[in-house]
Design an enzyme around this catalytic site. Structure first.
Site, PDB file in Angstrom:
ATOM      1  N   GLY A 156       0.791  -1.227   0.000  1.00 20.54           N
ATOM      2  CA  GLY A 156       0.000   0.000   0.000  1.00 20.54           C
ATOM      3  C   GLY A 156       0.822   1.275   0.000  1.00 20.54           C
ATOM      4  O   GLY A 156       0.341   2.326   0.427  1.00 20.54           O
ATOM      5  N   ARG A 194      -4.334  -8.243 -10.208  1.00 26.67           N
ATOM      6  CA  ARG A 194      -5.238  -9.016 -11.070  1.00 26.67           C
ATOM      7  C   ARG A 194      -5.708  -8.160 -12.243  1.00 26.67           C
ATOM      8  O   ARG A 194      -5.905  -6.947 -12.092  1.00 26.67           O
ATOM      9  CB  ARG A 194      -6.442  -9.506 -10.273  1.00 26.67           C
ATOM     10  CG  ARG A 194      -6.040 -10.588  -9.279  1.00 26.67           C
ATOM     11  CD  ARG A 194      -7.188 -11.001  -8.408  1.00 26.67           C
ATOM     12  NE  ARG A 194      -6.694 -11.867  -7.333  1.00 26.67           N
ATOM     13  CZ  ARG A 194      -6.697 -13.199  -7.393  1.00 26.67           C
ATOM     14  NH1 ARG A 194      -7.173 -13.821  -8.438  1.00 26.67           N
ATOM     15  NH2 ARG A 194      -6.230 -13.905  -6.379  1.00 26.67           N
ATOM     16  N   HIS A 234       2.271   2.023 -13.323  1.00 22.60           N
ATOM     17  CA  HIS A 234       3.091   0.891 -13.749  1.00 22.60           C
ATOM     18  C   HIS A 234       4.561   1.271 -13.629  1.00 22.60           C
ATOM     19  O   HIS A 234       4.958   2.362 -14.045  1.00 22.60           O
ATOM     20  CB  HIS A 234       2.752   0.518 -15.193  1.00 22.60           C
ATOM     21  CG  HIS A 234       3.551  -0.648 -15.698  1.00 22.60           C
ATOM     22  ND1 HIS A 234       3.218  -1.953 -15.414  1.00 22.60           N
ATOM     23  CD2 HIS A 234       4.687  -0.709 -16.431  1.00 22.60           C
ATOM     24  CE1 HIS A 234       4.113  -2.761 -15.956  1.00 22.60           C
ATOM     25  NE2 HIS A 234       5.018  -2.035 -16.581  1.00 22.60           N
TER      26      HIS A 234
END
Lengths: 220, 220
Positions: free
Chosen positions: A26, A107, A125
């Site tokens: 996180g 996912r 990313h």
């Protein structure tokens, strides 16, 4: 292409409600949540979901007083079951979420979820896309022998790390770098650009032309 | 992997002889040739070849007192005929060339040439490889909506822009950029890193481990 973005008009009177999904510690959630506490921040994080029971990100959410929700993924390994996607979308909808920010969510999201938040799901990313999509991008960059790495905030579409790019930041790769040191340097950059990209987006200052994102100049 | 590089030992007493091949105006040749005039530069440019008769790069070569050579490409469009490759290799060999630097050379080199200078051919490409290989990389980056561009100095291997990376430099892409302005900004970066990469290489300070290039620390 992204008519849905028109709701984020400059000068909106309410804070845009953001939901965050993650599978890990996180660290990006913390960056977004800290930015949300700053004066005049145009967004607030209202719910944090994770496919991993007891994930660090759920505890970080609680630290910030944000509702943590475990979202059981079902029996697949790399995506959610359709029913799990629908459930996740429903949970976020019921929390009034207008934008979804992925923060280390491991996912792939399919149409049951993306359709519910069309053009409103963003991701960070750890590479300068389109270089090194997929897993462990920092390791891919090291193995390739690249000399510049970075990170990318982008809209999530049906592909893997292929959506329209909102913001990128480059960092150097040093000869002495290990996976750990390079990953840490990229994460430092992520903590800079993710809150800023979300701020501009929720301020209504990101304009789309096809797959091109531009920083809209405020009209006076 | 690159045993041929061992000739470039630190403290070589002669200047390494470089041949440059290009098809265009020769802006990178000018950067390399200007650097070659600096005190203690470890390389000199001894011949410039072009597949384009009357190309600007041949005139720039002459400006610097470097022998310009037209190398007839034969009847192919994107590569040299085998005989033309052999001829080009022979011309450079006869000039005593030890390293070949491509500078806007618009034909793919095959084994008749690469075999003659194994592991000694370098190129500069206007993107942060592996992103945007191939032609007009700056336009590819703009069309993709990337926010960071750059350039890459790399060894030339049998693939298209796939060889081991020696150096990279990032530049920003601005919302107001056109193909012209972005290309110019990338070329400014090229003129910085290409001479520096060639300097380190010809000083014997680039070490190879597999496809990884590292800046060797001088041994005392």
């Amino acid at each position: 292409m992204h008519p849905e973005l028109s709701i984020f008009t400059s000068g909106s009177t309410h804070k845009i409600r953001v939901g965050v999904l993650g599978s890990g510690k996180g660290s990006n959630l913390v960056a977004l949540a800290e930015a949300a506490r700053l004066p005049k921040c145009p967004y607030e994080i209202v719910v944090v979901g994770s496919d991993v029971e007891n994930a660090g990100i759920l505890h970080r959410a609680a630290d910030f007083g944000i509702t943590p929700v475990y979202l059981p993924p079902g029996r697949y390994r790399t995506k959610l079951e359709p029913e799990a996607e629908q459930h996740a979308a429903r949970v976020l909808r019921e929390a009034g979420v207008e934008v979804v920010a992925l923060a280390g969510f491991m996912r792939i999201l399919k149409n049951d979820f993306l359709g519910a938040f069309a053009g409103r799901v963003i991701n960070i990313h750890p590479s300068l896309l389109p270089a090194f999509p997929g897993l462990q991008a920092w390791k891919q960059a090291l193995d390739y022998g690249a000399k510049v790495a970075g990170c990318t905030v982008h809209f999530v579409d049906q592909g893997i790390d292929t959506g329209a790019i909102i913001m990128q930041m480059a960092v150097p790769i040093e000869d002495t770098d290990t996976e750990t040191t390079l990953h840490a340097r990229i994460q430092d950059a992520e903590r800079i650009i993710y809150p800023e990209a979300l701020r501009l987006l929720t301020l209504g200052q990101i304009e789309m032309q096809g797959r091109l994102c531009r920083h809209a100049v405020a009209k006076g």
